[in-house]
Design a protein around this motif. Structure first.
Motif, PDB file in Angstrom:
ATOM      1  N   TRP A   1       0.868  -0.827   0.098  1.00  0.00           N
ATOM      2  CA  TRP A   1       0.076   0.007  -0.070  1.00  0.00           C
ATOM      3  C   TRP A   1       0.827   1.369  -0.055  1.00  0.00           C
ATOM      4  CZ3 TRP A   1      -4.580  -0.351  -1.640  1.00  0.00           C
ATOM      5  CH2 TRP A   1      -5.165  -1.034  -1.353  1.00  0.00           C
ATOM      6  N   VAL A   2       2.026   0.954   0.936  1.00  0.00           N
ATOM      7  CA  VAL A   2       2.862   2.344   0.902  1.00  0.00           C
ATOM      8  C   VAL A   2       3.424   2.753  -0.664  1.00  0.00           C
ATOM      9  CG1 VAL A   2       4.824   3.373   1.645  1.00  0.00           C
ATOM     10  CG2 VAL A   2       3.124   2.297   3.245  1.00  0.00           C
ATOM     11  N   ARG A   3       3.838   1.550  -1.204  1.00  0.00           N
ATOM     12  CA  ARG A   3       4.568   1.792  -2.418  1.00  0.00           C
ATOM     13  C   ARG A   3       3.347   2.097  -3.594  1.00  0.00           C
ATOM     14  NH1 ARG A   3       6.933  -3.207  -1.428  1.00  0.00           N
ATOM     15  NH2 ARG A   3       5.342  -4.364  -2.516  1.00  0.00           N
ATOM     16  N   ALA A   4       2.021   1.739  -3.586  1.00  0.00           N
ATOM     17  CA  ALA A   4       1.181   2.094  -4.415  1.00  0.00           C
ATOM     18  C   ALA A   4       0.711   3.585  -4.154  1.00  0.00           C
ATOM     19  CB  ALA A   4       0.019   1.175  -4.384  1.00  0.00           C
ATOM     20  N   TYR A   5       0.609   4.161  -3.098  1.00  0.00           N
ATOM     21  CA  TYR A   5       0.376   5.368  -2.666  1.00  0.00           C
ATOM     22  C   TYR A   5       1.209   6.424  -3.127  1.00  0.00           C
ATOM     23  CZ  TYR A   5      -1.131   9.665  -0.248  1.00  0.00           C
ATOM     24  OH  TYR A   5      -1.213  11.050   0.179  1.00  0.00           O
ATOM     25  N   SER A   6       2.760   6.187  -2.677  1.00  0.00           N
ATOM     26  CA  SER A   6       3.843   6.842  -3.102  1.00  0.00           C
ATOM     27  C   SER A   6       3.838   6.990  -4.642  1.00  0.00           C
ATOM     28  CB  SER A   6       5.176   6.010  -2.673  1.00  0.00           C
ATOM     29  OG  SER A   6       5.241   5.995  -1.188  1.00  0.00           O
ATOM     30  N   ALA A   7       3.436   6.245  -5.466  1.00  0.00           N
ATOM     31  CA  ALA A   7       3.645   6.214  -6.895  1.00  0.00           C
ATOM     32  C   ALA A   7       2.525   7.301  -7.304  1.00  0.00           C
ATOM     33  CB  ALA A   7       3.433   4.793  -7.659  1.00  0.00           C
ATOM     34  N   SER A   8       1.493   7.488  -6.564  1.00  0.00           N
ATOM     35  CA  SER A   8       0.440   8.370  -7.051  1.00  0.00           C
ATOM     36  C   SER A   8       0.781   9.793  -6.586  1.00  0.00           C
ATOM     37  CB  SER A   8      -0.918   7.899  -6.448  1.00  0.00           C
ATOM     38  OG  SER A   8      -1.002   8.422  -4.759  1.00  0.00           O
TER      39      SER A   8
END
Length: 246
Positions: free
Chosen positions: A101-108
């Motif tokens: 989740w942290v990786r996905a949000y950071s990419a946004s």
């Protein structure tokens, strides 16, 4: 005296920073080095996509009310409300899922302000990022924002951020790095050349700096800060223009 080589650094000249004297640099992250509140944004991001924690909506409302009504007292307000919100949204998340989740949000996220990148490039060896966001989130956003820097990743010397732990199947802050809780005993004893933030909550952080910058303040915030810290310096920071679409 300016830091060695600072006035000759083209990245700093382009960022409009100028030379910064010797000593530690303390920087807030959300709203200061990067736009917006990524801490709250991450929780919303997870909640909307997991959906089922909406069944715990009464607990989320209770947590928000504790923060709003009792927020002046950390132990009574944020000390109970923030953990309750975190636990409700992350209940059942495994460590692997949490990192995803942290990786996905950071990419946004939109990236760093242009002068923030110049600050990292010129002074990363003595820059401490002090953030209410979890450390994994700060590092995730920095990794993406700095991935294409020509000289590699100018990582800051230290990241002091909210630390999490598991409790009853969900994540809660073990140490919520907010307001006065951002200042560690070690930090308070060090020579601080510059401190910067966008928030009134960070007055304890701003007071540590020989020079203090307030980033992109609204007029009402600037008036309130100047009554308590008259020497504050205002900086208007912007993101780099997005490249045109092909």
């Amino acid at each position: 005296m300016p830091a060695p080589g600072a006035s000759q650094d083209p990245a700093l000249r382009e960022g409009g920073l100028g030379p910064i004297g010797e000593g530690l640099i303390l920087a807030d992250f959300d709203g200061t080095l990067a736009p917006g509140d990524s801490h709250a944004g991450l929780l919303r991001f997870i909640l909307v996509r997991r959906r089922w924690p909406l069944l715990l909506f009464p607990l989320l409302i209770l947590g928000a009310l504790l923060v709003l009504l009792l927020g002046r007292s950390f132990a009574r307000g944020r000390g109970w409300g923030i953990p309750l919100i975190w636990w409700s949204i992350t209940l059942g998340l495994s460590p692997l899922a949490w990192r995803a989740w942290v990786r996905a949000y950071s990419a946004s996220r939109p990236g760093l302000f242009v002068p923030a990148k110049a600050l990292l490039a010129g002074y990363h060896h003595r820059l401490w990022i002090v953030s209410a966001s979890p450390r994994a989130l700060v590092r995730g956003q920095l990794a993406l924002a700095l991935a294409h820097e020509p000289d590699g990743k100018p990582w800051p010397a230290h990241i002091e951020a909210t630390r999490l732990r598991y409790a009853l199947g969900g994540l809660i802050p073990r140490h919520y790095c907010h307001g006065a809780a951002k200042i560690t005993p070690v930090m308070a004893r060090l020579k601080v050349a510059l401190s910067l933030s966008d928030s009134l909550h960070d007055l304890p952080l701003l007071r540590l700096g020989r020079v203090a910058w307030l980033i992109n303040p609204a007029p009402s915030l600037l008036r309130r800060v100047r009554t308590r810290l008259p020497h504050i310096v205002v900086k208007q920071w912007r993101l780099a223009a997005l490249p045109p679409r092909p």
